[in-house]
Design an enzyme around this catalytic site. Sequence first.
Site, PDB file in Angstrom:
ATOM      1  N   ASP A 172      -1.688  -4.102   4.937  1.00 57.35           N
ATOM      2  CA  ASP A 172      -0.784  -4.959   5.589  1.00 57.35           C
ATOM      3  C   ASP A 172      -1.309  -5.716   6.770  1.00 57.35           C
ATOM      4  O   ASP A 172      -0.595  -5.346   7.561  1.00 57.35           O
ATOM      5  CB  ASP A 172       0.805  -4.824   4.999  1.00 57.35           C
ATOM      6  CG  ASP A 172       2.161  -5.054   5.129  1.00 57.35           C
ATOM      7  OD1 ASP A 172       2.492  -5.622   4.433  1.00 57.35           O
ATOM      8  OD2 ASP A 172       1.758  -6.507   5.764  1.00 57.35           O
ATOM      9  N   ILE A 173      -1.059  -6.628   6.759  1.00 62.11           N
ATOM     10  CA  ILE A 173      -1.270  -7.774   7.803  1.00 62.11           C
ATOM     11  C   ILE A 173      -0.294  -7.139   8.762  1.00 62.11           C
ATOM     12  O   ILE A 173      -0.017  -7.433  10.307  1.00 62.11           O
ATOM     13  CB  ILE A 173      -1.319  -9.308   7.599  1.00 62.11           C
ATOM     14  CG1 ILE A 173      -1.995  -9.680   8.349  1.00 62.11           C
ATOM     15  CG2 ILE A 173       0.300  -9.697   7.647  1.00 62.11           C
ATOM     16  CD1 ILE A 173      -2.424 -11.091   8.328  1.00 62.11           C
ATOM     17  N   ASN A 219       8.663  -4.341  -4.399  1.00 66.05           N
ATOM     18  CA  ASN A 219       9.981  -4.935  -3.745  1.00 66.05           C
ATOM     19  C   ASN A 219       9.608  -5.567  -5.187  1.00 66.05           C
ATOM     20  O   ASN A 219       8.742  -6.530  -5.167  1.00 66.05           O
ATOM     21  CB  ASN A 219      10.366  -6.021  -2.799  1.00 66.05           C
ATOM     22  CG  ASN A 219      10.544  -5.258  -1.465  1.00 66.05           C
ATOM     23  OD1 ASN A 219      10.441  -4.116  -1.875  1.00 66.05           O
ATOM     24  ND2 ASN A 219       9.788  -5.503  -0.257  1.00 66.05           N
ATOM     25  N   GLY A 244      14.042  -9.415  -1.258  1.00 65.74           N
ATOM     26  CA  GLY A 244      13.032  -9.683  -0.533  1.00 65.74           C
ATOM     27  C   GLY A 244      10.888 -10.142  -0.311  1.00 65.74           C
ATOM     28  O   GLY A 244      10.958  -9.852   0.024  1.00 65.74           O
ATOM     29  N   SER A 303       7.739 -11.445  -0.862  1.00 66.82           N
ATOM     30  CA  SER A 303       7.781 -12.388  -0.232  1.00 66.82           C
ATOM     31  C   SER A 303       6.143 -12.837  -1.073  1.00 66.82           C
ATOM     32  O   SER A 303       5.640 -13.745  -0.768  1.00 66.82           O
ATOM     33  CB  SER A 303       7.499 -12.539   0.994  1.00 66.82           C
ATOM     34  OG  SER A 303       6.776 -11.487   1.691  1.00 66.82           O
ATOM     35  N   HIS A 326       2.548  -6.179  -6.181  1.00 68.64           N
ATOM     36  CA  HIS A 326       2.256  -4.768  -5.419  1.00 68.64           C
ATOM     37  C   HIS A 326       3.126  -3.924  -4.722  1.00 68.64           C
ATOM     38  O   HIS A 326       4.655  -3.505  -4.844  1.00 68.64           O
ATOM     39  CB  HIS A 326       2.081  -5.524  -3.277  1.00 68.64           C
ATOM     40  CG  HIS A 326       3.120  -6.418  -3.374  1.00 68.64           C
ATOM     41  ND1 HIS A 326       3.717  -7.745  -3.656  1.00 68.64           N
ATOM     42  CD2 HIS A 326       3.808  -6.220  -2.249  1.00 68.64           C
ATOM     43  CE1 HIS A 326       4.422  -7.775  -3.040  1.00 68.64           C
ATOM     44  NE2 HIS A 326       4.612  -6.900  -2.198  1.00 68.64           N
ATOM     45  N   LEU A 327       2.378  -2.641  -4.300  1.00 68.63           N
ATOM     46  CA  LEU A 327       2.946  -1.366  -4.376  1.00 68.63           C
ATOM     47  C   LEU A 327       2.955  -1.213  -2.518  1.00 68.63           C
ATOM     48  O   LEU A 327       1.600  -1.331  -1.929  1.00 68.63           O
ATOM     49  CB  LEU A 327       2.800  -0.489  -4.805  1.00 68.63           C
ATOM     50  CG  LEU A 327       2.830  -0.617  -6.525  1.00 68.63           C
ATOM     51  CD1 LEU A 327       2.084   1.272  -7.152  1.00 68.63           C
ATOM     52  CD2 LEU A 327       3.462  -0.199  -6.989  1.00 68.63           C
ATOM     53  N   HIS A 328       3.605  -1.188  -1.498  1.00 62.52           N
ATOM     54  CA  HIS A 328       4.102  -0.755  -0.531  1.00 62.52           C
ATOM     55  C   HIS A 328       3.150   0.901   0.113  1.00 62.52           C
ATOM     56  O   HIS A 328       4.100   1.952  -0.687  1.00 62.52           O
ATOM     57  CB  HIS A 328       4.574  -0.731   0.642  1.00 62.52           C
ATOM     58  CG  HIS A 328       5.320  -2.422   0.752  1.00 62.52           C
ATOM     59  ND1 HIS A 328       5.038  -3.353   1.546  1.00 62.52           N
ATOM     60  CD2 HIS A 328       6.001  -3.471   0.346  1.00 62.52           C
ATOM     61  CE1 HIS A 328       5.164  -5.016   1.500  1.00 62.52           C
ATOM     62  NE2 HIS A 328       5.806  -4.786  -0.242  1.00 62.52           N
TER      63      HIS A 328
HETATM   64  P1  5GP Z   1       7.041  -8.554   0.268  1.00 63.75           P
HETATM   65  O1  5GP Z   1       7.524  -8.859   1.565  1.00 63.75           O
HETATM   66  O2  5GP Z   1       6.232  -8.906  -0.732  1.00 63.75           O
HETATM   67  O3  5GP Z   1       7.444  -6.892  -0.898  1.00 63.75           O
HETATM   68  O4  5GP Z   1       5.760  -8.005   0.574  1.00 63.75           O
HETATM   69  C1  5GP Z   1       4.133  -8.542   1.212  1.00 63.75           C
HETATM   70  C2  5GP Z   1       3.707  -7.760   2.644  1.00 63.75           C
HETATM   71  O5  5GP Z   1       2.765  -8.414   2.278  1.00 63.75           O
HETATM   72  C3  5GP Z   1       4.336  -8.403   3.303  1.00 63.75           C
HETATM   73  O6  5GP Z   1       4.303  -6.963   3.707  1.00 63.75           O
HETATM   74  C4  5GP Z   1       3.291  -9.008   4.609  1.00 63.75           C
HETATM   75  O7  5GP Z   1       3.578  -7.870   4.792  1.00 63.75           O
HETATM   76  C5  5GP Z   1       2.170  -8.532   3.857  1.00 63.75           C
HETATM   77  N1  5GP Z   1       1.489  -9.769   3.790  1.00 63.75           N
HETATM   78  C6  5GP Z   1       1.299 -11.408   3.648  1.00 63.75           C
HETATM   79  N2  5GP Z   1       0.406 -12.488   3.771  1.00 63.75           N
HETATM   80  C7  5GP Z   1      -0.119 -10.847   4.099  1.00 63.75           C
HETATM   81  C8  5GP Z   1      -2.294 -11.412   3.782  1.00 63.75           C
HETATM   82  O8  5GP Z   1      -2.107 -12.357   4.043  1.00 63.75           O
HETATM   83  N3  5GP Z   1      -2.505 -10.207   4.757  1.00 63.75           N
HETATM   84  C9  5GP Z   1      -2.568  -9.047   4.302  1.00 63.75           C
HETATM   85  N4  5GP Z   1      -3.215  -7.864   4.162  1.00 63.75           N
HETATM   86  N5  5GP Z   1      -1.494  -8.977   4.219  1.00 63.75           N
HETATM   87  C10 5GP Z   1      -0.126 -10.608   3.772  1.00 63.75           C
END
Ligand code: 5GP
Length: 115
Positions: A30-31, A88, A94, A96, A101-103
């Site tokens: 994750d970035i 999520n 939240g 985004s 995706h699974l964290h």
């Molecule tokens: P969400 O908020 O949808 O559950 O998780 C999206 C995740 O994607 C966030 O934790 C965010 O930091 C990560 N993310 C967003 N843009 C990028 C990107 O360009 N590269 C990577 N590696 N992660 C990203």
Amino acid sequence: MADCLFCRIVTGEIPATIVKRTEEAVAFRDIDARAPTHVLVIPTQHIPAVREATGPEREQLLGGLLAFAAQVASELGLDKGGYRIVTNTGPDAGQSVDHLHLHVLGGRRLTWPPG
Ligand code: 5GP
Ligand code: ZN
């Protein structure tokens, strides 16, 4: 999907630190890491979120994705300390990026419940 960030990571159009990949799934860092280890596990196929993962084929994909996430966690040395896998779904959670995706979070003591 051409305008999907994570589809573009799957094709390599957008760079990411890939941890592991198969035909069906990709794991990458994750970035904006929220834990010492924070990896995202995604299907190579575009599915917006877990709520759209219905029907036998996608249910099988979900099982495979969870097992793949557990393998990644193990390979990253998280088995002993433990880890959290979370997905999520929708605005209240939240979400985004609208590609399932699974964290995978680990490497520190995580609080519960999440905010
Ligand atoms: P969400 O908020 O949808 O559950 O998780 C999206 C995740 O994607 C966030 O934790 C965010 O930091 C990560 N993310 C967003 N843009 C990028 C990107 O360009 N590269 C990577 N590696 N992660 C990203
Ligand atoms: Zn996508």
